[in-house]
Design an enzyme around this catalytic site. Structure first.
Site, short mmCIF file in Angstrom:
data_model
loop_
_atom_site.label_atom_id
_atom_site.label_comp_id
_atom_site.label_asym_id
_atom_site.label_seq_id
_atom_site.Cartn_x
_atom_site.Cartn_y
_atom_site.Cartn_z
N GLY A 4 -5.28 2.48 -4.40
CA GLY A 4 -6.55 2.93 -4.96
C GLY A 4 -6.37 3.89 -6.11
O GLY A 4 -7.32 4.18 -6.85
N ASP B 219 -2.17 -0.30 6.05
CA ASP B 219 -2.50 0.41 7.29
C ASP B 219 -3.96 0.82 7.40
O ASP B 219 -4.36 1.43 8.39
CB ASP B 219 -1.66 1.69 7.40
CG ASP B 219 -2.14 2.78 6.46
OD1 ASP B 219 -2.30 2.52 5.24
OD2 ASP B 219 -2.41 3.91 6.94
N ASP C 8 -0.14 5.23 0.79
CA ASP C 8 -0.35 6.23 1.83
C ASP C 8 -0.41 5.59 3.22
O ASP C 8 -1.16 4.64 3.45
CB ASP C 8 -1.65 7.01 1.56
CG ASP C 8 -1.56 7.81 0.28
OD1 ASP C 8 -0.74 8.74 0.21
OD2 ASP C 8 -2.31 7.50 -0.66
N ASN D 214 -9.15 -0.37 3.55
CA ASN D 214 -9.15 -0.94 2.20
C ASN D 214 -8.03 -1.95 1.99
O ASN D 214 -7.88 -2.52 0.91
CB ASN D 214 -9.09 0.16 1.13
CG ASN D 214 -7.79 0.94 1.15
OD1 ASN D 214 -7.12 1.07 2.17
ND2 ASN D 214 -7.43 1.49 0.01
N ASP E 16 0.86 -1.18 0.00
CA ASP E 16 0.00 0.00 0.00
C ASP E 16 0.90 1.24 0.00
O ASP E 16 2.08 1.17 0.38
CB ASP E 16 -0.88 -0.03 1.25
CG ASP E 16 -1.68 1.24 1.44
OD1 ASP E 16 -2.42 1.62 0.51
OD2 ASP E 16 -1.55 1.86 2.51
N LYS F 286 -8.46 -5.40 -2.90
CA LYS F 286 -7.03 -5.63 -3.11
C LYS F 286 -6.67 -7.11 -3.08
O LYS F 286 -5.73 -7.55 -3.74
CB LYS F 286 -6.22 -4.85 -2.07
CG LYS F 286 -6.22 -3.34 -2.30
CD LYS F 286 -5.29 -2.63 -1.33
CE LYS F 286 -5.25 -1.13 -1.59
NZ LYS F 286 -4.33 -0.42 -0.67
#
Length: 276
Positions: A50, A227, A17, A230, A15, A204
């Site tokens: 995303g 984190d 962010d 999602n 991931d 995901k």
């Protein structure tokens, strides 16, 4: 630490962010070094975001992930692409009828909606006094175009829908979403001010699974790092779930390994501990 027994890691799903990126949206030198060492060992490094591919391009270049055989998972799992050519190897989209349905929901909840395809972010009419915050959030990724819902053709396909507004308004709206919507779509919060909606088969985890089938990698050989909400599906899919120390407690409940924060080279720490 509740850590599953795992086999050799062959794919690391990252991931962005709050995970790979620090609070200033940068990739630390230590994270870059660890990722480079893992790639040199033959481990597939896959950014799982995303965002659209154009929105992560600079990070792919920075991490030297533009070779033949490098892939990214974008739109929260709805799209799997080759980094060097943008070739789509797996895609699940929303239909025009679904977009109209989701726009009706936005109007019922009195919140703004944007929808994305591979080229643009579209801005239909917003409720009075409630403009979308998405343009300021994603201004560098895809161009924004104002376009009415009624101006699309029936065969137009969309990669995702977003509702983006201040967290207090958004949380109140989310609480009012009828159950049939959460059953018929994949809906998740990816940031305090951002709620994302995709094809019901998209998350995901399904994105990673599509790529693993192409590469001949088992889920036990996957390490997923994240984190946020999602990221839940990829935590459940992967043989090893790595959660950042900066994550909320309900996210940490999914962890096999809790690494350091995104401002403390947390990804590098996890790679050194579990892969190298």
């Amino acid at each position: 630490m509740n850590r599953r027994e795992c086999c050799m890691i062959k794919l690391i799903a990252l991931d962005l962010d709050g995970t790979l990126l620090d609070s200033e949206k940068h990739i630390s030198e230590e994270n870059k070094k660890a990722i480079s060492l893992a790639k040199a060992k033959g481990v597939k490094i896959v950014l799982c975001s995303g965002r659209p591919l154009k929105g992560i391009q600079r990070y792919l270049e920075e991490l030297d992930l533009m070779d033949e055989g490098d892939y990214s998972i974008t739109y929260n799992g709805g799209l799997v692409q080759k980094n060097n050519t943008s070739e789509i190897v797996s895609e699940k989209t929303l239909s025009y009828d679904q977009i109209k349905d989701l726009y009706k929901l936005a109007n019922d909840l009195n919140i703004p909606m944007n929808m994305l395809d591979l080229e643009y972010v579209y801005e239909p009419d917003y409720p009075a006094g409630r403009d979308s915050l998405y343009p300021s959030l994603m201004s560098a990724s895809l161009p924004f175009i104002k376009k009415s819902i009624d101006d699309f053709t029936e065969d137009h396909r969309f990669n995702k829908v977003v509702y983006c507004i201040s967290p207090d308004i958004l949380d109140d709206a989310i609480a009012k979403i009828p159950a049939d919507y959460t059953e018929n779509y994949s809906m998740m919060k990816s940031r305090p001010l951002l709620y994302e909606v995709m094809n019901p088969q998209v998350n995901k985890g399904t994105g990673i699974d599509a790529l693993c089938q192409i590469l001949g990698i088992t889920k036990e050989e996957v390490m997923a790092c994240g984190d946020e909400e999602n990221d839940f599906a990829m935590f459940e899919y992967a043989g090893t779930a790595v959660v950042m120390e900066n994550a909320r407690d309900e996210v940490k409940a999914y962890a096999d390994f809790i690494t350091k924060t995104n401002d403390e080279d947390g990804i590098a720490h996890a790679i050194y501990e579990l892969v190298l």
